[in-house]
Design a protein around this motif. Structure first.
Motif, PDB file in Angstrom:
ATOM      1  N   GLY A 207       0.802  -1.215   0.000  1.00  0.00           N
ATOM      2  CA  GLY A 207       0.000   0.000   0.000  1.00  0.00           C
ATOM      3  C   GLY A 207       0.835   1.264   0.000  1.00  0.00           C
ATOM      4  O   GLY A 207       0.425   2.287   0.573  1.00  0.00           O
ATOM      5  N   ILE A 208       2.011   1.191  -0.634  1.00  0.00           N
ATOM      6  CA  ILE A 208       2.890   2.359  -0.732  1.00  0.00           C
ATOM      7  C   ILE A 208       3.319   2.530  -2.181  1.00  0.00           C
ATOM      8  O   ILE A 208       3.029   1.680  -3.026  1.00  0.00           O
ATOM      9  N   SER A 209       4.050   3.597  -2.464  1.00  0.00           N
ATOM     10  CA  SER A 209       4.501   3.825  -3.834  1.00  0.00           C
ATOM     11  C   SER A 209       5.716   2.948  -4.156  1.00  0.00           C
ATOM     12  O   SER A 209       6.316   2.337  -3.265  1.00  0.00           O
ATOM     13  N   ARG A 210       6.075   2.914  -5.429  1.00  0.00           N
ATOM     14  CA  ARG A 210       7.202   2.087  -5.860  1.00  0.00           C
ATOM     15  C   ARG A 210       8.542   2.619  -5.362  1.00  0.00           C
ATOM     16  O   ARG A 210       9.474   1.844  -5.154  1.00  0.00           O
ATOM     17  N   THR A 211       8.662   3.937  -5.171  1.00  0.00           N
ATOM     18  CA  THR A 211       9.966   4.520  -4.839  1.00  0.00           C
ATOM     19  C   THR A 211      10.562   3.950  -3.552  1.00  0.00           C
ATOM     20  O   THR A 211      11.722   3.508  -3.554  1.00  0.00           O
ATOM     21  N   PRO A 212       9.835   3.940  -2.421  1.00  0.00           N
ATOM     22  CA  PRO A 212      10.442   3.363  -1.221  1.00  0.00           C
ATOM     23  C   PRO A 212      10.720   1.872  -1.349  1.00  0.00           C
ATOM     24  O   PRO A 212      11.678   1.367  -0.758  1.00  0.00           O
TER      25      PRO A 212
END
Length: 202
Positions: free
Chosen positions: A43-48
């Motif tokens: 449930g987070i973006s790809r960057t992290p």
């Protein structure tokens, strides 16, 4: 929390989640790691997620071949041998520094942790007991480098030390008794030698 701190926290969260899954076997050697899928699951973006995978690559838990694959690395026999040697000598070094600096209460806890190592019934529980003792010694050393090194290597230590045990010959019980006594007496030289002997490095 500002944006930079939040971004850093998300990287750390992804790093711990993915690293923990590798250590406990939910992600196995050779498994492909696709940042899009992982980001959706978390449930987070790809960057992290990408940054977390890069951190895991730096400690050897992940292999990345640009434009080809990102996958969980294999644990080679050489990696296991090298990690056991590194762990034994690094923990021995922490013991040597910590015994002169620990409070009396910390020494009492250290003796209990040695007994926990002795009584561990499986390799996995032994590794957990040793790393708990190491963390206590790192803290007791009052040396920030020991604590930071453990923080940075904790995941790869737990993964690559899988299967590690103390020696199993007739001297094992005697050596553990010596280690408990030496830790209680703040005998840094004796405890260092005994810890190494328990792992075949004296």
């Amino acid at each position: 929390m500002d944006d930079r701190r939040r971004a850093s926290a998300l990287v750390d969260e992804a790093y711990r989640a993915l690293g923990g899954a590798i250590v406990d076997g939910r992600l196995r050697p050779g498994d492909r790691l696709r940042d899009v899928e992982l980001a959706q699951l978390m449930g987070i973006s790809r960057t992290p997620v990408r940054e977390a995978l890069q951190k895991l690559e730096r400690i050897g838990l992940v292999e990345i071949a640009a434009n080809r694959y990102t996958r969980v690395s294999e644990v080679t026999d050489r990696a296991r041998v090298d990690m056991r040697e590194y762990a034994a000598h690094t923990i021995a070094g922490a013991i040597r520094v910590a015994l002169a600096r620990c409070t009396d209460d910390e020494i009492d806890v250290a003796v209990d942790l040695v007994d926990g190592m002795r009584d561990a019934e499986t390799s996995r529980s032994y590794v957990t007991a040793v790393l708990t003792f190491y963390a206590h010694m790192a803290s007791g050393s009052r040396n920030i480098v020991f604590s930071r090194a453990l923080e940075q290597t904790d995941l790869v230590l737990r993964r690559n030390l899988d299967g590690w045990e103390s020696i199993s010959d007739e001297t094992r019980e005697t050596l553990f008794r010596h280690l408990s006594t030496q830790v209680a007496a703040r005998d840094a030289n004796g405890a260092t030698w005994t810890f190494l002997a328990l792992h075949g490095f004296s």
